[in-house]
Motif scaffolding. Sequence first.
Motif, mmCIF file in Angstrom:
data_model
loop_
_atom_site.group_PDB
_atom_site.id
_atom_site.type_symbol
_atom_site.label_atom_id
_atom_site.label_comp_id
_atom_site.label_asym_id
_atom_site.label_seq_id
_atom_site.Cartn_x
_atom_site.Cartn_y
_atom_site.Cartn_z
ATOM 1 N N GLN A 105 0.815 -1.211 0.000
ATOM 2 C CA GLN A 105 0.000 0.000 0.000
ATOM 3 C C GLN A 105 0.851 1.265 0.000
ATOM 4 O OE1 GLN A 105 -2.345 0.679 3.529
ATOM 5 N NE2 GLN A 105 -3.932 1.768 2.416
ATOM 6 N N ASP A 106 1.971 1.242 0.719
ATOM 7 C CA ASP A 106 2.862 2.397 0.767
ATOM 8 C C ASP A 106 4.084 2.215 -0.124
ATOM 9 O OD1 ASP A 106 3.868 0.358 2.309
ATOM 10 O OD2 ASP A 106 4.720 1.672 3.837
ATOM 11 N N LYS A 107 4.066 1.193 -0.981
ATOM 12 C CA LYS A 107 5.191 0.917 -1.874
ATOM 13 C C LYS A 107 4.684 0.787 -3.309
ATOM 14 C CE LYS A 107 7.849 -1.433 1.733
ATOM 15 N NZ LYS A 107 8.482 -2.708 2.164
ATOM 16 N N ILE A 108 4.108 1.890 -3.797
ATOM 17 C CA ILE A 108 3.624 1.962 -5.178
ATOM 18 C C ILE A 108 4.484 2.993 -5.903
ATOM 19 C CG2 ILE A 108 1.652 2.413 -6.684
ATOM 20 C CD1 ILE A 108 -0.165 1.784 -4.305
ATOM 21 N N THR A 109 5.146 2.574 -6.958
ATOM 22 C CA THR A 109 6.112 3.434 -7.645
ATOM 23 C C THR A 109 5.750 3.607 -9.109
ATOM 24 O OG1 THR A 109 7.866 2.603 -6.176
ATOM 25 C CG2 THR A 109 8.560 3.794 -8.152
ATOM 26 N N VAL A 110 5.784 4.862 -9.555
ATOM 27 C CA VAL A 110 5.669 5.176 -10.977
ATOM 28 C C VAL A 110 7.080 5.430 -11.504
ATOM 29 C CG1 VAL A 110 4.795 6.790 -12.700
ATOM 30 C CG2 VAL A 110 3.357 6.148 -10.760
ATOM 31 N N SER A 111 7.503 4.666 -12.493
ATOM 32 C CA SER A 111 8.847 4.800 -13.065
ATOM 33 C C SER A 111 8.759 5.427 -14.449
ATOM 34 C CB SER A 111 9.526 3.427 -13.159
ATOM 35 O OG SER A 111 9.648 2.830 -11.892
ATOM 36 N N PHE A 112 9.626 6.412 -14.673
ATOM 37 C CA PHE A 112 9.686 7.095 -15.968
ATOM 38 C C PHE A 112 11.082 6.900 -16.539
ATOM 39 C CE2 PHE A 112 10.633 10.828 -18.580
ATOM 40 C CZ PHE A 112 9.551 10.835 -19.436
ATOM 41 N N LEU A 113 11.167 6.289 -17.725
ATOM 42 C CA LEU A 113 12.447 5.997 -18.354
ATOM 43 C C LEU A 113 12.474 6.594 -19.749
ATOM 44 C CD1 LEU A 113 15.180 4.478 -18.297
ATOM 45 C CD2 LEU A 113 13.973 2.478 -19.214
ATOM 46 N N ALA A 114 13.496 7.428 -20.013
ATOM 47 C CA ALA A 114 13.632 8.052 -21.328
ATOM 48 C C ALA A 114 15.065 8.512 -21.526
ATOM 49 C CB ALA A 114 12.679 9.236 -21.465
ATOM 50 N N MET A 115 15.581 8.295 -22.711
ATOM 51 C CA MET A 115 16.926 8.760 -23.102
ATOM 52 C C MET A 115 17.996 8.327 -22.100
ATOM 53 S SD MET A 115 16.030 12.553 -24.641
ATOM 54 C CE MET A 115 15.244 13.115 -23.127
ATOM 55 N N GLY A 116 17.874 7.071 -21.630
ATOM 56 C CA GLY A 116 18.877 6.515 -20.745
ATOM 57 C C GLY A 116 18.801 6.987 -19.304
ATOM 58 N N GLN A 117 17.816 7.775 -18.958
ATOM 59 C CA GLN A 117 17.666 8.265 -17.595
ATOM 60 C C GLN A 117 16.335 7.818 -17.013
ATOM 61 O OE1 GLN A 117 18.306 12.489 -17.485
ATOM 62 N NE2 GLN A 117 20.473 12.318 -17.993
ATOM 63 N N GLN A 118 16.320 7.658 -15.687
ATOM 64 C CA GLN A 118 15.118 7.164 -15.026
ATOM 65 C C GLN A 118 14.746 8.042 -13.836
ATOM 66 O OE1 GLN A 118 15.320 3.306 -13.037
ATOM 67 N NE2 GLN A 118 13.295 2.783 -13.788
ATOM 68 N N ALA A 119 13.470 8.251 -13.664
ATOM 69 C CA ALA A 119 12.947 8.968 -12.497
ATOM 70 C C ALA A 119 11.860 8.099 -11.869
ATOM 71 C CB ALA A 119 12.383 10.327 -12.895
ATOM 72 N N LYS A 120 11.837 8.072 -10.533
ATOM 73 C CA LYS A 120 10.840 7.271 -9.827
ATOM 74 C C LYS A 120 10.037 8.157 -8.885
ATOM 75 C CE LYS A 120 13.316 2.851 -9.948
ATOM 76 N NZ LYS A 120 13.835 1.717 -9.133
ATOM 77 N N PHE A 121 8.728 7.905 -8.840
ATOM 78 C CA PHE A 121 7.828 8.664 -7.981
ATOM 79 C C PHE A 121 7.103 7.676 -7.061
ATOM 80 C CE2 PHE A 121 8.363 10.778 -11.992
ATOM 81 C CZ PHE A 121 8.519 12.123 -11.674
ATOM 82 N N ASN A 122 7.250 7.873 -5.765
ATOM 83 C CA ASN A 122 6.539 7.026 -4.812
ATOM 84 C C ASN A 122 5.141 7.596 -4.607
ATOM 85 O OD1 ASN A 122 5.707 5.260 -2.860
ATOM 86 N ND2 ASN A 122 7.013 6.073 -1.244
ATOM 87 N N VAL A 123 4.129 6.890 -5.095
ATOM 88 C CA VAL A 123 2.751 7.366 -4.997
ATOM 89 C C VAL A 123 1.937 6.531 -4.010
ATOM 90 C CG1 VAL A 123 2.733 8.378 -7.304
ATOM 91 C CG2 VAL A 123 2.130 5.966 -7.021
ATOM 92 N N GLY A 124 2.633 5.676 -3.264
ATOM 93 C CA GLY A 124 1.955 4.870 -2.265
ATOM 94 C C GLY A 124 1.636 5.697 -1.029
ATOM 95 N N THR A 125 0.735 5.186 -0.216
ATOM 96 C CA THR A 125 0.346 5.891 1.007
ATOM 97 C C THR A 125 -0.107 4.868 2.034
ATOM 98 O OG1 THR A 125 -1.070 7.624 1.938
ATOM 99 C CG2 THR A 125 -2.037 6.217 0.258
ATOM 100 N N LYS A 126 0.039 5.210 3.308
ATOM 101 C CA LYS A 126 -0.361 4.305 4.382
ATOM 102 C C LYS A 126 -1.635 4.845 5.013
ATOM 103 C CE LYS A 126 1.297 0.500 6.343
ATOM 104 N NZ LYS A 126 1.688 -0.680 5.562
ATOM 105 N N VAL A 127 -2.768 4.334 4.560
ATOM 106 C CA VAL A 127 -4.065 4.776 5.079
ATOM 107 C C VAL A 127 -4.701 3.603 5.804
ATOM 108 C CG1 VAL A 127 -6.322 5.717 4.512
ATOM 109 C CG2 VAL A 127 -4.335 6.371 3.162
#
Length: 213
Positions: A105-127
């Motif tokens: 629930q608190d470990k949901i990640t959106v990964s963005f990969l482009a041009m050899g670089q990666q960004a990760k966004f933690n969108v999980g939450t503990k409710v």
Amino acid sequence: YPSGNLAIIVVREKKRLICIVQEDKPNNAEIRAVFKSNGRSTCYYPNGAVWINMSIQGGQYLDQEGSRVRRWMWPNSIMSSGPHVPLSPIFISLNRHMGVRILGQDKITVSFLAMGQQAKFNVGTKVQVSDVSQLPPPTWLGEDELLLLAFRVRILWLFDRLRGCLNFPSNEQWDKIKPPAYLITQTLKILQLCTTSDISDELRSSVRAIVNA
């Protein structure tokens, strides 16, 4: 995106944060996923069908025809009855650049990969819900999503009848031809959701009128 199109939007709605993932389009980009800090999140297939839907109680994974592939409960979820089905790790690719990984629930990640670089966004939450009496009924789809599903099924019904008219223009019995089985199944599932979901009577009547029109 490398194209310059906006990929991720984070907005604040009252006290909630909402992360929206868009398709790689310059105009009228479809929404591929929505993650809310209140624990409700949804991912969509390219055709707009619900792919993954999550709430503070758990979530479910659907195929493109709306059939449930799997369902799980969060370990901290309080349920008055029923077994606690654990989550098996899930990874889906929304498009060639964007992926979603669900480990908890608190470990949901959106990964963005482009041009050899990666960004990760933690969108999980503990409710959590501390009192089972405060736990809402297990509504897996929101009101807007129910309406969208109803309109989608209705449009597919109309397209199917249109194909029948075009393929058999001289057939006077075309309106008596039964629709595909998957459309009947989706309609029945939406009607069942209307019965079990915590929605207003007005919305319930509207959804039934749409799919039965």
